[in-house]
Write an enzyme that holds these catalytic residues in place. Structure first.
Site, short mmCIF file in Angstrom:
data_model
loop_
_atom_site.label_atom_id
_atom_site.label_comp_id
_atom_site.label_asym_id
_atom_site.label_seq_id
_atom_site.Cartn_x
_atom_site.Cartn_y
_atom_site.Cartn_z
N TRP A 1 41.27 55.22 87.75
CA TRP A 1 41.85 54.24 86.81
C TRP A 1 42.25 54.92 85.51
O TRP A 1 43.29 54.60 84.93
CB TRP A 1 40.89 53.07 86.59
CG TRP A 1 40.68 52.33 87.87
CD1 TRP A 1 39.53 52.24 88.59
CD2 TRP A 1 41.68 51.64 88.64
NE1 TRP A 1 39.74 51.53 89.75
CE2 TRP A 1 41.05 51.15 89.80
CE3 TRP A 1 43.05 51.38 88.45
CZ2 TRP A 1 41.74 50.42 90.77
CZ3 TRP A 1 43.73 50.65 89.41
CH2 TRP A 1 43.07 50.18 90.56
N ASP B 1 39.29 50.35 78.62
CA ASP B 1 39.54 49.60 79.85
C ASP B 1 38.16 49.17 80.37
O ASP B 1 37.41 49.99 80.91
CB ASP B 1 40.26 50.49 80.87
CG ASP B 1 40.39 49.79 82.24
OD1 ASP B 1 39.95 48.63 82.37
OD2 ASP B 1 40.94 50.43 83.16
N LYS C 1 36.71 40.69 88.30
CA LYS C 1 35.38 41.21 88.63
C LYS C 1 34.30 40.35 87.97
O LYS C 1 33.61 39.60 88.63
CB LYS C 1 35.27 42.67 88.24
CG LYS C 1 36.19 43.54 89.08
CD LYS C 1 36.71 44.71 88.31
CE LYS C 1 37.93 45.35 88.89
NZ LYS C 1 38.00 45.57 90.32
N1 PMP Z 1 40.87 49.49 85.61
C1 PMP Z 1 39.76 49.42 86.36
C2 PMP Z 1 38.51 50.06 85.87
C3 PMP Z 1 39.79 48.76 87.59
O1 PMP Z 1 38.70 48.71 88.35
C4 PMP Z 1 40.99 48.16 88.02
C5 PMP Z 1 41.10 47.37 89.32
N2 PMP Z 1 40.18 47.56 90.25
C6 PMP Z 1 42.12 48.28 87.21
C7 PMP Z 1 42.02 48.93 86.01
C8 PMP Z 1 43.45 47.70 87.63
O2 PMP Z 1 43.39 46.33 87.47
P1 PMP Z 1 44.57 45.36 87.97
O3 PMP Z 1 44.49 45.32 89.44
O4 PMP Z 1 44.21 44.06 87.30
O5 PMP Z 1 45.85 45.91 87.46
#
Ligand code: PMP
Length: 359
Positions: A103, A172, A196
């Site tokens: 991420w 994030d 989540k």
């Molecule tokens: N950052 C983290 C730490 C994540 O776990 C995720 C999704 N699992 C995201 C960003 C991306 O999120 P989204 O699918 O809402 O774009």
């Protein structure tokens, strides 16, 4: 198959039962209005009230100072990967990123398209099994970005990174927001996809300090400017009403639970139970360094991929769902977010014992 399914999914993930029940009632008629929550105009007084309640609950739950705005945006946390540099990073300036896995890497990729990115720390050389301790910042980073919990590798920051005093911390927090107390005032921006700990997929919460809202250029698309959403109270275009409504219910539930301190205790109890079991086992191993372990996503493995596959299949038949690790790392991952019940962790441990015996 058992009747009760424990959902260990990394997201979208389990929601509190009381939230689901309230939502199913309100699908038909929201607050005795005779119109269901999915069918109300976003400009109606009922939905305006839903939005302001959700914001107020959020502010109360996390003690968010009055000089921060709370936004409900679309495009997922992934859209924040580019919206943040587009608004905060001038083309002749540098932003520092800490790389703790997939991420963070996606965030780095987007920011690199806008300007210079300096990697202030990384755990890539040890396959992201820990939170980096050595951080080296660029001269005057406009902001420092980190991922508080790495959903895929099961690592989590245990404290905030120490950053240069003139810089701004951007987090994030997609997979651990509101799982423990958070010092909002130490951040410039905190963002999280809701799916989540906060609610359904389809809305992203952004908590942004007032002095950052107008930093962005005005010649980028209107939807990508933070000022647009602040001015319009997250209703510049048709917002994901239902998602925001469910986030509001989850925030109310978290307040009733006792707030972030009680949630942290509950999450620690669940995670400790499972990590203690792993530490005492010769059959299962945890790939994550002890001082970097996530309370939200607990990764583990057996001695072979074939055994891991058997584990996941047999667990599913026993009502333990969503334990397959992310496709990029394999093994197992138990995601135990706020709404995941303690009994589910006990059930998992009992299953792990019996699986060990039979294999
Ligand atoms: N950052 C983290 C730490 C994540 O776990 C995720 C999704 N699992 C995201 C960003 C991306 O999120 P989204 O699918 O809402 O774009």
């Amino acid at each position: 198959m058992t009747d009760c399914i424990y959902n260990f999914s990394a997201g979208p993930a389990v929601l509190p039962e009381s939230v689901l029940q309230q939502a199913s009632t309100d699908l038909h008629s929201l607050n005795d209005s005779g119109i269901g929550v999915l069918e109300h105009s976003h400009r109606s007084s009922e939905i305006t009230e839903v939005f302001s309640q959700a914001k107020e609950n959020c502010r109360n739950l996390a003690d968010i100072p009055s000089d921060y705005e709370i936004l409900f945006l679309q495009g997922g946390a992934s859209s924040q990967f580019f919206m943040i540099p587009m608004n905060l990073l001038q083309s002749d300036k540098t932003a520092d990123y800490i790389n703790t896995g997939a991420w963070s890497q996606k965030a780095i990729k987007e920011a690199s398209m806008i300007s210079t990115v300096h990697i202030a720390g990384s755990s890539e050389s040890s396959k992201f099994d820990c939170i980096p301790t050595q951080l080296t910042f660029s001269k005057k980073p406009q902001y420092v970005h980190f991922t508080s919990n790495n959903t895929i590798y099961g690592t989590q920051w245990q404290h905030l990174p120490q950053i240069p005093s003139e810089s701004t911390l951007v987090c994030d927090a997609s997979s651990d927001l509101f799982s423990r107390p958070i010092n909002v005032a130490s951040h410039g921006i905190i963002y999280a996809g809701a799916q989540k700990n906060l609610g359904p997929a389809g809305v992203t919460m952004v908590i942004i300090k007032n002095n950052l809202i107008d930093l962005g250029p005005t010649n980028i698309p209107t939807m990508l400017q933070y000022r647009t959403h602040v001015k319009a109270n997250s209703m510049y275009n048709t917002p994901p009403v239902f998602c925001i409504y469910v986030v509001g219910l989850v925030l109310q539930w978290a307040i009733r639970f006792g707030g972030l301190i009680e949630l942290q205790k509950y999450n620690e109890a669940k995670a400790t139970m499972l990590y203690d079991f792993l530490d005492n086992s010769d059959f299962y191993t945890s790939p994550v360094k002890k001082d970097s372990r996530s309370m939200m996503n607990i990764c583990f493995k057996t001695s072979s991929e074939a055994l891991d596959a058997a584990f996941i299949a047999e667990a599913r038949n026993k009502g333990l769902s969503g334990l397959k690790g992310h496709r990029s790392v394999g093994g197992m991952r138990a995601s135990v977010y706020n709404a995941f019940p303690e009994e589910g962790v006990s059930e998992l441990i009992e299953f792990m014992k019996s699986f060990e015996k039979s294999h």
